[in-house]
Scaffold this motif. Sequence first.
Motif, PDB file in Angstrom:
ATOM      1  N   VAL A  72      -3.111 -40.575  57.623  1.00 50.48           N
ATOM      2  CA  VAL A  72      -1.781 -39.973  57.744  1.00 50.48           C
ATOM      3  C   VAL A  72      -1.707 -38.989  58.906  1.00 50.48           C
ATOM      4  CG1 VAL A  72      -0.056 -38.532  56.579  1.00 50.48           C
ATOM      5  CG2 VAL A  72      -1.214 -40.347  55.325  1.00 50.48           C
ATOM      6  N   GLY A  73      -2.763 -38.221  59.111  1.00 54.09           N
ATOM      7  CA  GLY A  73      -2.742 -37.257  60.209  1.00 54.09           C
ATOM      8  C   GLY A  73      -2.564 -37.933  61.558  1.00 54.09           C
ATOM      9  N   ARG A  74      -3.352 -38.980  61.797  1.00 57.47           N
ATOM     10  CA  ARG A  74      -3.246 -39.686  63.073  1.00 57.47           C
ATOM     11  C   ARG A  74      -1.928 -40.453  63.174  1.00 57.47           C
ATOM     12  NH1 ARG A  74      -8.815 -39.402  62.427  1.00 57.47           N
ATOM     13  NH2 ARG A  74      -9.921 -38.781  64.334  1.00 57.47           N
ATOM     14  N   GLY A  75      -1.441 -40.958  62.038  1.00 54.45           N
ATOM     15  CA  GLY A  75      -0.143 -41.630  62.046  1.00 54.45           C
ATOM     16  C   GLY A  75       0.981 -40.690  62.423  1.00 54.45           C
ATOM     17  N   ILE A  76       0.950 -39.489  61.851  1.00 58.64           N
ATOM     18  CA  ILE A  76       1.955 -38.476  62.188  1.00 58.64           C
ATOM     19  C   ILE A  76       1.856 -38.084  63.656  1.00 58.64           C
ATOM     20  CG2 ILE A  76       2.574 -36.057  61.807  1.00 58.64           C
ATOM     21  CD1 ILE A  76       1.964 -36.511  58.826  1.00 58.64           C
ATOM     22  N   GLU A  77       0.611 -37.923  64.130  1.00 59.35           N
ATOM     23  CA  GLU A  77       0.409 -37.559  65.533  1.00 59.35           C
ATOM     24  C   GLU A  77       1.014 -38.620  66.455  1.00 59.35           C
ATOM     25  OE1 GLU A  77      -3.362 -35.947  68.098  1.00 59.35           O
ATOM     26  OE2 GLU A  77      -3.646 -37.824  66.964  1.00 59.35           O
ATOM     27  N   ARG A  78       0.801 -39.907  66.144  1.00 61.79           N
ATOM     28  CA  ARG A  78       1.350 -40.984  66.972  1.00 61.79           C
ATOM     29  C   ARG A  78       2.874 -41.010  66.876  1.00 61.79           C
ATOM     30  NH1 ARG A  78      -0.192 -46.190  68.756  1.00 61.79           N
ATOM     31  NH2 ARG A  78       1.522 -46.883  70.105  1.00 61.79           N
ATOM     32  N   ALA A  79       3.394 -40.839  65.659  1.00 63.60           N
ATOM     33  CA  ALA A  79       4.845 -40.852  65.480  1.00 63.60           C
ATOM     34  C   ALA A  79       5.499 -39.717  66.264  1.00 63.60           C
ATOM     35  CB  ALA A  79       5.195 -40.747  63.995  1.00 63.60           C
ATOM     36  N   ARG A  80       4.844 -38.566  66.296  1.00 62.69           N
ATOM     37  CA  ARG A  80       5.392 -37.444  67.060  1.00 62.69           C
ATOM     38  C   ARG A  80       5.384 -37.762  68.559  1.00 62.69           C
ATOM     39  NH1 ARG A  80       2.490 -33.263  65.080  1.00 62.69           N
ATOM     40  NH2 ARG A  80       4.153 -32.334  63.820  1.00 62.69           N
ATOM     41  N   LYS A  81       4.300 -38.331  69.039  1.00 56.70           N
ATOM     42  CA  LYS A  81       4.221 -38.676  70.466  1.00 56.70           C
ATOM     43  C   LYS A  81       5.277 -39.701  70.861  1.00 56.70           C
ATOM     44  CE  LYS A  81      -0.705 -37.714  71.208  1.00 56.70           C
ATOM     45  NZ  LYS A  81      -2.044 -38.319  71.474  1.00 56.70           N
ATOM     46  N   GLU A  82       5.561 -40.629  69.936  1.00 55.93           N
ATOM     47  CA  GLU A  82       6.538 -41.684  70.209  1.00 55.93           C
ATOM     48  C   GLU A  82       7.961 -41.252  69.867  1.00 55.93           C
ATOM     49  OE1 GLU A  82       5.852 -44.540  71.575  1.00 55.93           O
ATOM     50  OE2 GLU A  82       3.659 -44.531  71.518  1.00 55.93           O
ATOM     51  N   LYS A  83       8.115 -39.985  69.466  1.00 58.32           N
ATOM     52  CA  LYS A  83       9.422 -39.435  69.085  1.00 58.32           C
ATOM     53  C   LYS A  83      10.048 -40.218  67.915  1.00 58.32           C
ATOM     54  CE  LYS A  83      10.340 -37.701  73.776  1.00 58.32           C
ATOM     55  NZ  LYS A  83       9.429 -36.594  73.529  1.00 58.32           N
ATOM     56  N   GLU A  84       9.200 -40.610  66.968  1.00 55.10           N
ATOM     57  CA  GLU A  84       9.658 -41.346  65.787  1.00 55.10           C
ATOM     58  C   GLU A  84       9.353 -40.603  64.492  1.00 55.10           C
ATOM     59  OE1 GLU A  84      11.497 -43.856  65.567  1.00 55.10           O
ATOM     60  OE2 GLU A  84      11.112 -45.369  67.110  1.00 55.10           O
ATOM     61  N   LEU A  85       8.908 -39.359  64.588  1.00 49.28           N
ATOM     62  CA  LEU A  85       8.559 -38.625  63.375  1.00 49.28           C
ATOM     63  C   LEU A  85       9.782 -38.428  62.490  1.00 49.28           C
ATOM     64  CD1 LEU A  85       6.446 -37.206  61.711  1.00 49.28           C
ATOM     65  CD2 LEU A  85       6.814 -35.126  63.060  1.00 49.28           C
ATOM     66  N   HIS A  86      10.938 -38.201  63.095  1.00 47.69           N
ATOM     67  CA  HIS A  86      12.160 -38.055  62.304  1.00 47.69           C
ATOM     68  C   HIS A  86      12.459 -39.348  61.530  1.00 47.69           C
ATOM     69  CE1 HIS A  86      16.134 -36.740  61.101  1.00 47.69           C
ATOM     70  NE2 HIS A  86      16.649 -37.846  61.610  1.00 47.69           N
ATOM     71  N   THR A  87      12.182 -40.489  62.152  1.00 44.70           N
ATOM     72  CA  THR A  87      12.385 -41.778  61.473  1.00 44.70           C
ATOM     73  C   THR A  87      11.494 -41.874  60.243  1.00 44.70           C
ATOM     74  OG1 THR A  87      12.913 -42.827  63.581  1.00 44.70           O
ATOM     75  CG2 THR A  87      12.342 -44.282  61.759  1.00 44.70           C
ATOM     76  N   VAL A  88      10.232 -41.485  60.406  1.00 48.16           N
ATOM     77  CA  VAL A  88       9.301 -41.512  59.273  1.00 48.16           C
ATOM     78  C   VAL A  88       9.799 -40.625  58.151  1.00 48.16           C
ATOM     79  CG1 VAL A  88       6.947 -40.965  58.521  1.00 48.16           C
ATOM     80  CG2 VAL A  88       7.329 -42.031  60.760  1.00 48.16           C
ATOM     81  N   GLU A  89      10.205 -39.417  58.472  1.00 42.43           N
ATOM     82  CA  GLU A  89      10.646 -38.462  57.440  1.00 42.43           C
ATOM     83  C   GLU A  89      11.953 -38.895  56.798  1.00 42.43           C
ATOM     84  OE1 GLU A  89       8.797 -34.234  58.924  1.00 42.43           O
ATOM     85  OE2 GLU A  89      10.594 -34.965  59.955  1.00 42.43           O
ATOM     86  N   THR A  90      12.815 -39.574  57.551  1.00 39.73           N
ATOM     87  CA  THR A  90      14.074 -40.065  56.984  1.00 39.73           C
ATOM     88  C   THR A  90      13.819 -41.207  56.007  1.00 39.73           C
ATOM     89  OG1 THR A  90      15.281 -39.448  58.994  1.00 39.73           O
ATOM     90  CG2 THR A  90      16.325 -41.061  57.549  1.00 39.73           C
ATOM     91  N   LEU A  91      12.872 -42.074  56.348  1.00 41.07           N
ATOM     92  CA  LEU A  91      12.556 -43.208  55.483  1.00 41.07           C
ATOM     93  C   LEU A  91      11.692 -42.798  54.299  1.00 41.07           C
ATOM     94  CD1 LEU A  91      11.821 -45.862  58.241  1.00 41.07           C
ATOM     95  CD2 LEU A  91      13.704 -45.951  56.600  1.00 41.07           C
ATOM     96  N   TYR A  92      10.805 -41.832  54.500  1.00 40.34           N
ATOM     97  CA  TYR A  92       9.882 -41.391  53.443  1.00 40.34           C
ATOM     98  C   TYR A  92      10.205 -39.934  53.150  1.00 40.34           C
ATOM     99  CZ  TYR A  92       5.367 -41.188  50.949  1.00 40.34           C
ATOM    100  OH  TYR A  92       4.383 -41.072  49.993  1.00 40.34           O
ATOM    101  N   THR A  93      11.212 -39.729  52.317  1.00 36.55           N
ATOM    102  CA  THR A  93      11.755 -38.385  52.127  1.00 36.55           C
ATOM    103  C   THR A  93      10.811 -37.455  51.376  1.00 36.55           C
ATOM    104  OG1 THR A  93      12.902 -39.099  50.113  1.00 36.55           O
ATOM    105  CG2 THR A  93      14.125 -39.250  52.182  1.00 36.55           C
ATOM    106  N   THR A  94       9.900 -38.002  50.575  1.00 37.65           N
ATOM    107  CA  THR A  94       8.989 -37.156  49.796  1.00 37.65           C
ATOM    108  C   THR A  94       7.602 -37.078  50.427  1.00 37.65           C
ATOM    109  OG1 THR A  94       8.408 -39.032  48.359  1.00 37.65           O
ATOM    110  CG2 THR A  94      10.204 -37.594  47.626  1.00 37.65           C
ATOM    111  N   LEU A  95       7.488 -37.364  51.712  1.00 39.15           N
ATOM    112  CA  LEU A  95       6.172 -37.326  52.360  1.00 39.15           C
ATOM    113  C   LEU A  95       5.553 -35.932  52.271  1.00 39.15           C
ATOM    114  CD1 LEU A  95       3.911 -38.529  54.042  1.00 39.15           C
ATOM    115  CD2 LEU A  95       5.281 -38.092  56.105  1.00 39.15           C
ATOM    116  N   ARG A  96       6.300 -34.909  52.666  1.00 41.25           N
ATOM    117  CA  ARG A  96       5.752 -33.551  52.643  1.00 41.25           C
ATOM    118  C   ARG A  96       5.321 -33.117  51.236  1.00 41.25           C
ATOM    119  NH1 ARG A  96       6.555 -29.893  56.908  1.00 41.25           N
ATOM    120  NH2 ARG A  96       7.433 -30.872  58.782  1.00 41.25           N
TER     121      ARG A  96
END
Length: 447
Positions: free
Chosen positions: A343-367
């Motif tokens: 998950v850590g590396r996935g989040i890091e990649r999503a942030r670099k690709e400017k898709e972290l908001h997409t992840v959080e929108t789709l997976y609302t209970t991630l945090r």
Amino acid sequence: WDWEGKLVDEAVMERLLGEHLAFFKKHPLGEKVFLTFRVPNPRVESGYRLGRAFMVILSAREAAQGAGLPSSPLFEVILPMTESAGELLRLHQGFERFAKAAEYSFGQKANDARPLEILPLFERVGTLLRSGDILQRYLAGYRRLFKRPLPYLRPFCARSDPALNSGMVATTLAIKWALSEFARFSAETGVPTFPVIAPGSLPFRGGLTPDDVAAFLHEFSGMRTVVIQSAFRYDYPLPDVKRGVRNIIRNAKATKTVLLSEEAGKDIERIILWFEKPYRKAVLEAAPFIQRVAEYIPPRRERMQHIGLFGYSRGVGNLRLPRAIGFTAACYSLGIPPEFFGVGRGIERARKEKELHTVETLYTTLRPSLLRAGGFLRKESLTELGLSGLAKEIALIEEYLGEPLGPKTTNEQCHVALSGKILAALKNGKPPTKEIEQAAILRQALG
């Protein structure tokens, strides 16, 4: 009633009607209450177990008729590991051939047999992503072969096994896409879908507890059946369990599926790879320790032995792992919850690709899921086991959350202490079964 590598009582109908006939007179089986068989997938498990399940389904009509109950009390079956429409159609054809053979051999009228209603169980992330296409092909083949309408479908999204193979985030995103595809299928064909999900209580396996029903239903909006697993039922106070079940029954049917665009589907496929690949790398790093602890996880299901012959093994690539409960229990026992794998590396990649908001929108209970699992993290285990890759994951997750992970409550502190005792016992060659059970009680779930 699970025929997939489990020991089952084939006299189930006779026992139910013999011991509880008054109940079933008021609540007829097949009309008010239902018994669903999970049958072996012939592609994976050959042999006579499927035929034995078919025989129980057919003979149930005779038992019910003798008791003055509806004539076809058993008709729903779950097909595990569904990968194609052809598997579903062949199961229908096999049952109808079996019914005709039974008529020829035993005199039961084959035409009296109610057609099977099959719940396709999608157990891999890749299959969840193409589940809408599978339903379309299944419907077309069903109409062509049987010349009858398909009144509705209950597609079944596995939650634990895809997480075991691909990780928590990849599984959640794939299910979100599948739910959208089911809704699109219904809109295009007019065939209603009533999706099913079977979550565990720890976040890695779904995160459904009596206290988290509202968040779970919001996360998986559009689900119509929730399979309650044992931790939910037995590891929480009975009043809380009853309240949780009432909340599911009252509120699940009102949730609305989030419809996703084709463009969102392409985003999901890309994002899944960002989490799936590092998840598998983390599992490989921790696998020797997971396998060692798994030997001491107390069994909680009466499975048939010789899994290679009678059951379905699970794993990541060529690596054979414990089943989902044993895997999750082993990780938590070591103080390294599997929620963090990749998950850590996935989040890091999503942030670099400017898709972290997409992840959080789709997976609302991630945090909240990461924070909940974080209470059972024992950072000393990372050093003692030499898990440098996972240690990096934890650091990236803490950076994302903006706070350190670790025990906060008394129960969590006791759990972390038990993880230390489990590791010490393993180093000394002693069985840590007692400590494993004590830790499971503290987190209110075995795995």
